[in-house]
Scaffold this motif. Structure first.
Motif, PDB file in Angstrom:
ATOM      1  N   UNK A 138       0.811  -1.250   0.129  1.00  0.00           N
ATOM      2  CA  UNK A 138      -0.228   0.201   0.136  1.00  0.00           C
ATOM      3  C   UNK A 138       0.833   1.330  -0.072  1.00  0.00           C
ATOM      4  N   UNK A 139       1.898   1.183   1.060  1.00  0.00           N
ATOM      5  CA  UNK A 139       2.816   2.661   0.920  1.00  0.00           C
ATOM      6  C   UNK A 139       3.564   2.569  -0.510  1.00  0.00           C
ATOM      7  N   UNK A 191       3.906  12.190 -10.420  1.00  0.00           N
ATOM      8  CA  UNK A 191       3.428  12.244 -11.888  1.00  0.00           C
ATOM      9  C   UNK A 191       4.404  13.277 -12.880  1.00  0.00           C
ATOM     10  N   UNK A 249       2.251   1.989  -3.476  1.00  0.00           N
ATOM     11  CA  UNK A 249       1.257   2.520  -4.238  1.00  0.00           C
ATOM     12  C   UNK A 249       1.125   3.900  -4.032  1.00  0.00           C
ATOM     13  N   UNK A 250       0.975   4.266  -2.753  1.00  0.00           N
ATOM     14  CA  UNK A 250       0.823   5.556  -2.357  1.00  0.00           C
ATOM     15  C   UNK A 250       2.026   6.552  -2.899  1.00  0.00           C
ATOM     16  N   UNK A 292       2.384   6.112  -7.277  1.00  0.00           N
ATOM     17  CA  UNK A 292       1.019   6.879  -8.096  1.00  0.00           C
ATOM     18  C   UNK A 292       1.346   8.332  -7.957  1.00  0.00           C
ATOM     19  N   UNK A 293       1.824   8.896  -6.802  1.00  0.00           N
ATOM     20  CA  UNK A 293       1.669  10.322  -6.537  1.00  0.00           C
ATOM     21  C   UNK A 293       2.832  11.011  -7.586  1.00  0.00           C
ATOM     22  N   UNK A 312       3.796  15.127   0.291  1.00  0.00           N
ATOM     23  CA  UNK A 312       2.782  14.862   1.065  1.00  0.00           C
ATOM     24  C   UNK A 312       2.506  13.302   1.317  1.00  0.00           C
ATOM     25  N   UNK A 313       2.572  12.640   0.154  1.00  0.00           N
ATOM     26  CA  UNK A 313       2.307  11.112   0.513  1.00  0.00           C
ATOM     27  C   UNK A 313       3.428  10.577   1.100  1.00  0.00           C
ATOM     28  N   UNK A 328       6.329  14.060  -4.714  1.00  0.00           N
ATOM     29  CA  UNK A 328       5.461  14.789  -4.185  1.00  0.00           C
ATOM     30  C   UNK A 328       5.616  14.444  -2.699  1.00  0.00           C
TER      31      UNK A 328
END
Lengths: 102, 476
Positions: free
Chosen positions: A42-43, A52, A45-46, A49-50, A59-60, A57
């Motif tokens: 899950x981490x 971009x 992916x977080x 995906x961010x 924040x994630x 990024x």
């Protein structure tokens, strides 16, 4: 395929492996490890995906740090409970019978 | 400085830590004192929300996205009020209960404080990720409370509960990750206008994952397998806290998300949720009719009553009837179930046994407690003028308004089943006690707190107007 998507795809695979682990494995220690694998998925992916616009990024990343703290705490609690169960009953699995009051 | 929103989270953290340092005796007094203040704070917040509507509070003056925003609206004010109103009598009850059962007491007060801090934070959280963190805090504290007794059965139940809770929150977290990947934000307020029926597939998957995770944590049928051993095996005050409050936390989350952010997605799953609710009512009641243990009966009744909460989803509409029904059912069941577990604890203490058969003769020994159990049963059955009646009446009204007659039959049938399992207990209680039975004296404060909770759940039906007005402030 960007590097972010590769991370996210690897994360999805890890998550699925972890999920399969907790459903299929009875041994408590391996089950707790499966939860950690699932969480790492899950981490990934977080974070993946961010990504971009090329840059990371922040924040994630802060979220994942918080998530890791939560994961450490719950792993510690699960290990403590598993050790306690082993000391009290000598078993390292949850049996179907202990859900009924004796 | 005196904003109740921040203090409702800070205060339980303070007394939990204090209780850990001071030990159970003085810790209990500290907790009860602080809970009185929390009740006043929750009341103040409710009055403010009723007068001025919802508001946000940037923690420490740092707003989102750098800091954390807390948000209070009608729904969260009602849930906060319920949490404090349940915790105070249960704390008084627990103080007397643990004076009788010394070994489990050491970690009860700190864990209860952390649990309450987590729950209050969850009701006030304004973004998906904070909701995940608070959900985990609540889950970990609740698992600790289940295991606090330390017997093999309790530890096994706690592990089972922990695995269910962890799987649930990881599914939820994966959903959050997908949402962040799609929209670059987790704020509920920002997300609400972005998600619509044409959302990309990742968002639909995210919604499904989050829903599945939260359903696992709410223990809705068929994910209820962990609930009866965890709630039925814990000490009475713990069972009361878990059944009345903790399962409501993840329900609140489903309701909150399907009201604004995921409204278009929730509409697609609504009928399935309603059917699962109906199945929970039937299966939970059936198991409650079959069990021989009084606390397992009450725990299975929780499984059944949670079903009513899920009947709300197919009926959600702009008229707000179903939302009011759901809020009312959460409050009525919370008060009644806390009363029922408290009463069950007294009955078990008085008879020294945990089976229904052992209850013979309690009607003459602890009549006040039995009366409390019966009153709580009145709410679960949904007889007037109880809060349960009001909730079920609203549900039926919502179902009739939308022409969905099937749900009416489920609501009425569930009430009859509840009557059947409540009367199983009452019938045993009025039998003559066998000649060799012995009764232990029970502290009066335990009997009275059970009675106060039960009476509150019944009287709620008479004074529901203010709460309904607050709920109508809804998820603003």
């Amino acid at each position: 395929m960007s590097s972010g998507l590769v991370f996210a795809a690897a994360g999805a695979v890890l998550f699925a492996m972890g999920l399969a682990g907790i459903v299929l494995i009875g041994h408590l220690l391996r089950r707790i490890l499966a939860f950690n694998v699932m969480g790492s998925g899950a981490f990934l992916i977080l974070v993946g995906l961010a990504q971009r616009a090329g840059g990371a990024d922040p924040v994630p990343q802060a979220m994942v740090l918080t998530g890791i703290v939560v994961a450490v705490a719950s792993t510690a609690l699960a290990l403590a409970l598993a050790r306690r169960l082993h000391r009290l009953t000598g078993r390292t699995t949850l049996s179907a019978t202990d859900s009924d009051p004796e | 400085m005196t904003d109740p929103v921040a203090w409702l989270i800070l205060l339980p953290l303070v007394w939990a830590t204090g209780a850990f340092v001071l030990g159970p005796g003085r810790g209990a007094r500290l907790a009860i004192g602080a809970l009185l203040v929390q009740c006043a704070l929750a009341l103040q917040l409710a009055v403010e929300v009723l007068a001025y509507g919802g508001r946000t509070h940037p923690v420490g003056g740092w707003g989102a996205p750098l800091g954390i925003d807390l948000a209070a609206d009608g729904l969260s004010a009602v849930m906060l009020l319920l949490a404090q109103a349940l915790a105070l009598p249960l704390a008084v009850y627990a103080r007397a209960y643990f004076a009788e059962n010394a070994p489990t007491v050491r970690y009860f007060w700190p864990l209860a404080g952390f649990l309450l801090a987590g729950i209050n934070a969850l009701f006030l959280a304004a973004d998906l990720f904070n909701l995940y963190v608070t959900l985990e805090l609540v889950g970990l504290a609740a698992v600790g409370l289940v295991a606090a007794g330390g017997t093999a059965r309790q530890v096994a139940a706690a592990l089972r509960y922990l695995f269910a809770a962890l799987a649930g929150s990881l599914l939820y977290l994966l959903g959050v990750a997908l949402i962040y990947g799609a929209y670059g934000t987790v704020s509920l307020e920002t997300l609400a206008p972005l998600v619509d029926a044409r959302a990309p597939a990742a968002v639909w998957i995210a919604g499904g994952l989050m829903l599945a995770g939260l359903m696992l944590k709410t223990a809705i049928f068929p994910f209820h397998y962990w609930l009866p051993p965890a709630h039925g095996g814990a000490p009475a005050p713990v069972s009361a806290l878990l059944s009345a409050l903790v399962v409501k936390a993840s329900f609140y989350l489903i309701l909150r998300l399907s009201l604004d952010v995921f409204a278009p997605l929730a509409a697609a799953a609504a009928t399935v949720l309603g059917l699962l609710g109906a199945a929970a009512i039937v299966w939970g009641s059936w198991q409650a009719l079959r069990t021989d243990h009084i606390k397992m009966l009450v725990a299975w009744s929780t499984v059944a009553q949670l079903g009513y909460l899920f009947l709300v989803f197919p009926l959600l509409a702009p008229d707000g009837l179903a939302l009011q029904a759901g809020g009312m059912q959460a409050i009525a069941h919370g008060l009644a179930k806390a009363a029922m577990f408290a009463a069950a604890g007294v009955l078990m203490l008085a008879t020294g046994r945990d089976t229904l058969v052992g209850l013979a003769g309690v009607a003459g020994r602890v009549p006040l407690t039995l009366f409390a159990f019966g009153l709580a049963g009145v709410t679960l059955m949904g007889l007037p003028p109880s809060g349960g009646f009001l909730a079920k009446w609203l549900l039926i009204e919502a179902a009739l308004t939308h022409g969905q007659w099937g749900w009416v039959a489920v609501v009425i049938g569930g009430g009859l089943l509840a009557a059947a399992y409540v009367f199983r207990v009452l019938r045993q209680a009025f039998l003559l006690a066998p000649a060799d039975s012995r009764f232990h004296p029970v502290p009066r404060s335990m009997e009275w707190t059970a009675f106060v909770l039960a009476a509150a759940s019944v009287l709620l039906g008479l004074r529901g107007v203010e709460l309904m007005a607050l709920l109508a402030r809804g998820a603003a």
